[in-house]
Scaffold this active site. Structure first.
Site, PDB file in Angstrom:
ATOM      1  N   SER A 137       0.811  -1.227   0.000  1.00  0.00           N
ATOM      2  CA  SER A 137       0.000   0.000   0.000  1.00  0.00           C
ATOM      3  C   SER A 137       0.840   1.271   0.000  1.00  0.00           C
ATOM      4  O   SER A 137       0.676   2.152   0.847  1.00  0.00           O
ATOM      5  CB  SER A 137      -0.951  -0.018   1.197  1.00  0.00           C
TER       6      SER A 137
ATOM      7  N   ARG B 240       7.598   6.196  -4.278  1.00  0.00           N
ATOM      8  CA  ARG B 240       8.020   6.937  -3.078  1.00  0.00           C
ATOM      9  C   ARG B 240       7.411   6.233  -1.867  1.00  0.00           C
ATOM     10  O   ARG B 240       6.507   5.419  -1.994  1.00  0.00           O
ATOM     11  CB  ARG B 240       7.578   8.395  -3.125  1.00  0.00           C
TER      12      ARG B 240
ATOM     13  N   ASP C 104      -4.895  -2.375  -2.085  1.00  0.00           N
ATOM     14  CA  ASP C 104      -6.025  -2.879  -1.292  1.00  0.00           C
ATOM     15  C   ASP C 104      -7.374  -2.683  -1.987  1.00  0.00           C
ATOM     16  O   ASP C 104      -8.303  -3.477  -1.790  1.00  0.00           O
ATOM     17  CB  ASP C 104      -6.036  -2.252   0.111  1.00  0.00           C
TER      18      ASP C 104
END
Length: 495
Positions: free
Chosen positions: A177, A192, A230
C-alpha cells in the site's frame, strides 16, 4: 428623618434597576451569542450543500477526468493506473494460496485454502507483525529480510496438509500500500514512501524483485503471482462471492476506487489485448478535484495546513482521516465567535486532529434523550463540561452536515464511474445488475454515513436503475483479495 428614608428607597430602587438591567443585558448577550451560533450553522450548511443538480455536475466531472486519465499518463488529476489484473477470481479457484499485506507499520501473512467450484474458502489463518521503527528508515535489504523471515516462520509452522506437492512452488499475492508504478501483474517500481517510511535505496526498485531476493536469502520457496493494492483486492474479494461485482470503493482513513474497464477504452494501454478483453483500473480517486466541489473556508484552511497542500482534495472532503478535523474547525469558530462552550475558548479545541472521526460518529449516532454520549465526548476529548442540551444538539447538527456532504460526494463519485461504464441509463431488456464492493472502517462503522451514501446514489439514479445496484461489504480485500488474485493469476492455471 423622612428625607433619609426616601433617599435610601431611591438608592435601593436604583440598585434593583441596575441588577435587572444586568440580567437583561446578560440575556441579550446570551441570545445574541446563540443567534451568532445559529447563523454560523446555517452558513456552513449552505456552503456544504449538495443538491442533486450539483452532485450530477460532480459525477460528470469525475467521468471527464477518468477519460483524460485513461488517455495518457499524467493527463488527469486521476492517475487511472493500469493494474495488469485482467482476470478476476471466478469462484472456481482451488488450492492453497498465500498473501502478504504490507499496509503501514504492521503487516500480515495469510494462508487461504480454496475449495474450487462451490467449495468457497475452506480455511484461512493469518499472523501479524509490526515493523520496528529502525527498519522503516533503514535499507531495502533489512526491511525485506525481516518480512521474509516472518514468512519463513509462518510456513515452517503450517500443518502438513497445506504443503505443496514436490516441484510446485507456493504462490503469494502481495498487497503493497505505497505508491508503485506497476509494470506487470507481478512487478512494480516503488515511486516513493509514505506513512512514516523512508528507505531511499528501495525507491526506483522493483518491489517484487526485492521481496523475491529476500525470500531466497531466507530459504522461502515462494513465488509472487500478483502485486496489488487494497482497492483492487477488495474488488477481487467481492467478485469471488458475487459474480456481478464491477466496482470497488474503500472508505476508511483514506479513500480510493477501482473498477473493471474494457481494454479498448484505455488509449494509453499498448500491450496485447488480454483474453478477457478487460482490465482493472485503480483510479486513485482521492486526488479528484473540480470547481463543482462544495469547498468551504474550513476545507481550504485544512488543505493549506496539510502535509500535501493542493493534493487529495476529494479525500479530504470524504474520508475518515479528515471528517472529525473539519468538525473541530467549525466548532472552534463557533466557540470563538459565539462562546457556546463558555467565555473562554477551550484550549483542547485548538489542537489539530484532536477530534477523530470515530468520536464524531459516536456523537452523530447518539439517540439518548439528553445526548449523554455527546456530553461525555466533549468532556473527555475537549475538556468541556456542563454543556447544555441545546449546545449538544447544535454539535450533532454540525456532525450531520459534515457527514452528509462527505457521503453524498462519495455517491457522486460512484455515479461518475457508472456513467463511464455506461451503466447509468436503462437498456433494452432491463438494466444490468451492478454490485459495488465496499470496504473501510468509515463505511463499515459510520452507519449514518454509509446509509446516506447508498440512499443518495439510488436517488441520483432513479427507481428503475437503483433496483439494479447492490452494495456488498467485501471485508479484508487487502488480505484475502490478494490471495484470491494469486489464485486467479497462478502459473499452474493451465494444469
Amino acid at each position: 428623618m423622612k428625607k433619609a428614608t426616601v433617599g435610601a428607597a431611591v438608592v435601593g430602587a436604583a440598585a434593583v434597576c441596575a441588577v435587572a438591567a444586568l440580567i437583561v443585558n446578560h440575556r441579550m448577550r446570551k441570545s445574541n451569542k446563540w443567534a451568532r451560533a445559529i447563523s454560523i450553522l446555517r452558513e456552513f450548511e449552505e456552503k456544504c450543500g449538495t443538491p442533486d443538480s450539483k452532485l450530477k455536475q460532480v459525477a460528470d466531472a469525475m467521468t471527464v477526468e477518468m477519460h483524460a486519465g485513461l488517455a495518457s499518463e499524467g493527463g488527469s488529476k486521476l492517475k487511472m493506473l493500469i493494474t495488469y489484473v485482467d482476470n478476476l477470481p471466478t469462484g472456481d479457484e482451488a488450492g492453497v494460496f498465500y498473501a502478504l499485506d504490507l499496509g503501514g507499520t504492521n503487516f500480515r501473512v495469510l494462508r487461504v485454502q480454496l475449495g474450487g467450484k462451490d467449495g468457497g474458502i475452506i480455511h484461512q489463518e493469518f499472523a501479524e507483525a509490526s515493523i520496528p521503527p529502525s527498519l522503516m528508515v533503514g535499507t531495502s535489504d533489512a526491511l525485506f529480510d525481516y518480512i521474509a523471515a516472518e514468512l519463513a516462520k509462518f510456513v515452517a509452522e503450517e500443518e502438513e496438509k497445506f504443503h505443496q506437492p514436490d516441484g510446485k512452488q507456493r504462490e503469494l499475492g502481495f498487497t503493497f500500500s505505497f505508491p508503485v508504478m506497476q509494470t506487470s501483474i507481478n512487478s512494480g517500481t516503488i515511486m516513493r514512501w509514505t506513512k512514516g517510511f523512508s528507505i531511499d535505496d528501495a525507491v526506483g526498485q522493483d518491489v517484487v524483485g526485492e521481496l523475491t531476493k529476500a525470500m531466497k536469502r531466507k530459504g522461502v520457496d515462494m513465488r509472487v503471482s500478483a502485486l496489488v493494492n487494497d482497492t483492487v483486492g477488495t474488488l477481487a474479494g467481492g467478485k469471488y462471492t458475487h459474480k456481478d461485482v464491477a466496482v470497488a470503493v474503500i472508505l476508511g482513513t483514506g479513500t480510493n476506487a477501482a473498477y473493471v474497464e474494457r481494454v479498448q477504452a484505455i488509449p494509453k494501454w499498448h500491450g496485447p489485448v488480454p483474453k478477457s478483453g478487460e482490465m482493472v483500473i485503480n483510479m486513485e480517486w482521492g486526488n479528484f478535484r473540480s470547481s463543482h466541489l462544495p469547498l468551504t473556508e474550513y476545507d481550504h484552511a485544512l488543505d493549506n495546513e496539510s502535509l500535501n497542500p493542493g493534493e487529495q482534495i476529494f479525500e479530504k472532503m470524504t474520508s475518515g482521516m479528515y471528517l472529525g478535523e473539519i468538525l473541530r474547525r467549525v466548532l472552534l469558530r463557533v466557540a470563538e465567535e459565539a462562546g457556546i462552550f463558555g467565555d473562554e475558548v477551550p484550549p483542547k479545541l485548538k489542537n489539530p486532529f484532536v477530534l477523530r472521526t470515530p468520536d464524531m460518529s459516536a456523537m452523530h449516532h447518539d439517540t439518548s434523550s439528553d445526548l449523554k454520549i455527546v456530553g461525555d465526548k466533549l468532556k473527555d476529548i475537549l475538556e468541556i463540561s456542563n454543556t447544555s442540551l441545546k449546545t449538544r444538539r447544535l454539535v450533532v447538527e454540525f456532525c450531520n452536515i459534515v457527514a452528509t456532504r462527505g457521503a453524498r460526494l462519495a455517491a457522486a463519485g460512484v455515479l461518475g464511474i457508472l456513467k463511464k461504464m455506461g451503466r447509468d441509463t436503462p437498456r433494452q431488456g432491463g438494466p444490468e445488475r451492478t454490485v459495488i464492493a465496499m470496504d473501510g472502517g468509515l463505511y463499515e462503522h459510520y452507519t449514518e454515513y454509509s446509509t446516506c451514501l447508498e440512499n443518495s446514489l439510488k436517488e441520483l439514479l432513479g427507481e428503475e436503475l437503483a433496483a439494479s445496484i447492490v452494495f456488498v461489504h467485501s471485508n479484508d480485500g487487502s488480505g484475502i483479495g490478494a490471495a484470491l488474485l494469486a489464485a486467479s493469476h497462478s502459473m499452474y492455471l493451465e494444469e
